[in-house]
Design an enzyme around this catalytic site. Sequence first.
Site, PDB file in Angstrom:
ATOM      1  N   HIS A  34       0.838  -1.206   0.000  1.00 29.74           N
ATOM      2  CA  HIS A  34       0.000   0.000   0.000  1.00 29.74           C
ATOM      3  C   HIS A  34       0.875   1.260   0.000  1.00 29.74           C
ATOM      4  O   HIS A  34       0.644   2.205   0.759  1.00 29.74           O
ATOM      5  CB  HIS A  34      -0.986  -0.012   1.178  1.00 29.74           C
ATOM      6  CG  HIS A  34      -2.025  -1.093   1.073  1.00 29.74           C
ATOM      7  ND1 HIS A  34      -3.337  -0.861   0.744  1.00 29.74           N
ATOM      8  CD2 HIS A  34      -1.918  -2.436   1.222  1.00 29.74           C
ATOM      9  CE1 HIS A  34      -3.993  -2.011   0.707  1.00 29.74           C
ATOM     10  NE2 HIS A  34      -3.160  -2.982   0.992  1.00 29.74           N
ATOM     11  N   TYR A 299       3.619  -5.421   9.329  1.00 27.76           N
ATOM     12  CA  TYR A 299       3.445  -3.960   9.411  1.00 27.76           C
ATOM     13  C   TYR A 299       4.526  -3.359  10.297  1.00 27.76           C
ATOM     14  O   TYR A 299       5.059  -2.288  10.024  1.00 27.76           O
ATOM     15  CB  TYR A 299       2.048  -3.593   9.965  1.00 27.76           C
ATOM     16  CG  TYR A 299       0.896  -3.892   9.024  1.00 27.76           C
ATOM     17  CD1 TYR A 299       0.928  -4.994   8.180  1.00 27.76           C
ATOM     18  CD2 TYR A 299      -0.231  -3.081   8.977  1.00 27.76           C
ATOM     19  CE1 TYR A 299      -0.121  -5.282   7.332  1.00 27.76           C
ATOM     20  CE2 TYR A 299      -1.295  -3.358   8.122  1.00 27.76           C
ATOM     21  CZ  TYR A 299      -1.232  -4.466   7.310  1.00 27.76           C
ATOM     22  OH  TYR A 299      -2.277  -4.745   6.467  1.00 27.76           O
TER      23      TYR A 299
HETATM   24  C1  HEM Z   1      -0.430 -11.831   5.186  1.00 32.39           C
HETATM   25  C2  HEM Z   1      -1.203 -10.821   4.783  1.00 32.39           C
HETATM   26  C3  HEM Z   1      -0.753  -9.379   4.714  1.00 32.39           C
HETATM   27  C4  HEM Z   1       0.511  -8.833   4.744  1.00 32.39           C
HETATM   28  C5  HEM Z   1       1.840  -9.558   4.880  1.00 32.39           C
HETATM   29  C6  HEM Z   1       0.352  -7.396   4.638  1.00 32.39           C
HETATM   30  C7  HEM Z   1       1.399  -6.492   4.633  1.00 32.39           C
HETATM   31  C8  HEM Z   1       1.279  -5.115   4.671  1.00 32.39           C
HETATM   32  C9  HEM Z   1       2.342  -4.169   4.893  1.00 32.39           C
HETATM   33  C10 HEM Z   1       3.821  -4.536   5.060  1.00 32.39           C
HETATM   34  C11 HEM Z   1       1.820  -2.913   4.897  1.00 32.39           C
HETATM   35  C12 HEM Z   1       2.547  -1.587   5.130  1.00 32.39           C
HETATM   36  C13 HEM Z   1       2.458  -1.197   6.608  1.00 32.39           C
HETATM   37  C14 HEM Z   1       3.191   0.075   6.961  1.00 32.39           C
HETATM   38  O1  HEM Z   1       4.309   0.317   6.478  1.00 32.39           O
HETATM   39  O2  HEM Z   1       2.642   0.865   7.773  1.00 32.39           O
HETATM   40  C15 HEM Z   1       0.402  -3.069   4.665  1.00 32.39           C
HETATM   41  C16 HEM Z   1      -0.501  -2.042   4.577  1.00 32.39           C
HETATM   42  C17 HEM Z   1      -1.867  -2.209   4.429  1.00 32.39           C
HETATM   43  N1  HEM Z   1      -2.569  -3.390   4.397  1.00 32.39           N
HETATM   44 FE1  HEM Z   1      -1.785  -5.222   4.506  1.00 32.39          FE
HETATM   45  N2  HEM Z   1      -0.974  -7.091   4.559  1.00 32.39           N
HETATM   46  C18 HEM Z   1      -1.692  -8.274   4.594  1.00 32.39           C
HETATM   47  C19 HEM Z   1      -3.053  -8.424   4.548  1.00 32.39           C
HETATM   48  C20 HEM Z   1      -3.953  -7.407   4.487  1.00 32.39           C
HETATM   49  C21 HEM Z   1      -5.387  -7.574   4.515  1.00 32.39           C
HETATM   50  C22 HEM Z   1      -6.119  -8.909   4.639  1.00 32.39           C
HETATM   51  C23 HEM Z   1      -5.925  -6.328   4.430  1.00 32.39           C
HETATM   52  C24 HEM Z   1      -7.368  -5.933   4.442  1.00 32.39           C
HETATM   53  C25 HEM Z   1      -8.273  -6.504   5.223  1.00 32.39           C
HETATM   54  C26 HEM Z   1      -4.826  -5.375   4.351  1.00 32.39           C
HETATM   55  C27 HEM Z   1      -4.947  -4.000   4.248  1.00 32.39           C
HETATM   56  C28 HEM Z   1      -3.905  -3.101   4.285  1.00 32.39           C
HETATM   57  C29 HEM Z   1      -4.082  -1.667   4.209  1.00 32.39           C
HETATM   58  C30 HEM Z   1      -5.389  -0.897   4.048  1.00 32.39           C
HETATM   59  C31 HEM Z   1      -2.792  -1.112   4.302  1.00 32.39           C
HETATM   60  C32 HEM Z   1      -2.416   0.362   4.267  1.00 32.39           C
HETATM   61  C33 HEM Z   1      -2.431   0.946   5.664  1.00 32.39           C
HETATM   62  C34 HEM Z   1      -1.852   2.338   5.633  1.00 32.39           C
HETATM   63  O3  HEM Z   1      -2.374   3.165   4.897  1.00 32.39           O
HETATM   64  O4  HEM Z   1      -0.866   2.578   6.362  1.00 32.39           O
HETATM   65  N3  HEM Z   1      -3.655  -6.068   4.397  1.00 32.39           N
HETATM   66  N4  HEM Z   1       0.088  -4.413   4.534  1.00 32.39           N
END
Ligand code: HEM
Length: 310
Positions: A34, A299
């Site tokens: 993201h 995260y």
């Molecule tokens: C194993 C599954 C997942 C992994 C490894 C993953 C990994 C990540 C990582 C590394 C980030 C960046 C975090 C940061 O730097 O602050 C992120 C952001 C995000 N993820 Fe995931 N994610 C996963 C599943 C999901 C799922 C299931 C959803 C929705 C239900 C989701 C929604 C989001 C959203 C909306 C962001 C952006 C948040 C922001 O704006 O800071 N992710 N994810």
Amino acid sequence: DDHKYAPPASANAQDFIAVFKELNGVHPGLRKAHAKGVCAAGKFTPSAAATDRFNTALFDSGEVPVTLRFSMGGGNPEADERQGTRGVGIQFQLPNNQQHNIAGITSALFSGSTPNHFLGLLQWNLKIMRGEATREDIAKYIAANPSMQAAVEWNKGKMPSTEYTNADYYGIHAFWAAGEQQREKFRWQLVPTSGNEYLTQEEQKSLPTTFLAERLMERLEADGEVSFDWHWTIGAEEDPTNDPSVLWPEDRERVHVGKITITAAGGENCTPINFDPMRVVRGIQPSDDPVLPMRSAAYAISFGQRLSNQ
Ligand code: HEM
């Protein structure tokens, strides 16, 4: 061949960070997933139904400020907004410096019942990028793993939204909320007050690759605010809490727990926020969904790296 299309036997948070970097390149200071997004601000107003039914700090303080970030799925900071999943992270700023987070996407289901399924999908994408596999391998991988098929079906034929605020967002995982007598399981959904609106195929061709942040600013300028209704679907005894690849039956009770109103957008307020969905306040508990702790760990790594300009 069965073995070839099995999900990886192990998956940890470092594996995800590594594959995101390999897929998207290294972008110091940016989110490893993201990566492209826009920060926003507003307020949350809990409904009477929410305060009556649930005993949680989330609903105990009436109207509270929220900080939000809308984003494009994936780790590409130049992601093409004419396609792809949109995401939203929301932090509820509660009294006494308590914070409750949620983070969801425009798909109701996760691609598989475990993090391993999703890591496998990312690894196949990497192989395609390197010329070591084809789209056909992805099709075979999905065919070999039944728990990945519901998400594919659900998303089939759905066009991306015209604006960040014209789409439903889903929390996907089950959580628990304290009730008067006992805890209740729920899954959440944000529904735009103005309804859903999807890009036409014509727009998909004619639009530039970046338009969503600008449209959000224009929307706020024109209308002053834009809002979502927040709904919780209450699970029955038999509904699983540990499988984000399966929807609960349609007839489950839905409670309107409140309204999110967005009044401003832009700026850097989201940079120091990690929208970890396991950071919850009194009265809310994460479920045993195995994807939740994987998210939390990934995260944290991404957050630490980007704040130290890695
Ligand atoms: C194993 C599954 C997942 C992994 C490894 C993953 C990994 C990540 C990582 C590394 C980030 C960046 C975090 C940061 O730097 O602050 C992120 C952001 C995000 N993820 Fe995931 N994610 C996963 C599943 C999901 C799922 C299931 C959803 C929705 C239900 C989701 C929604 C989001 C959203 C909306 C962001 C952006 C948040 C922001 O704006 O800071 N992710 N994810």
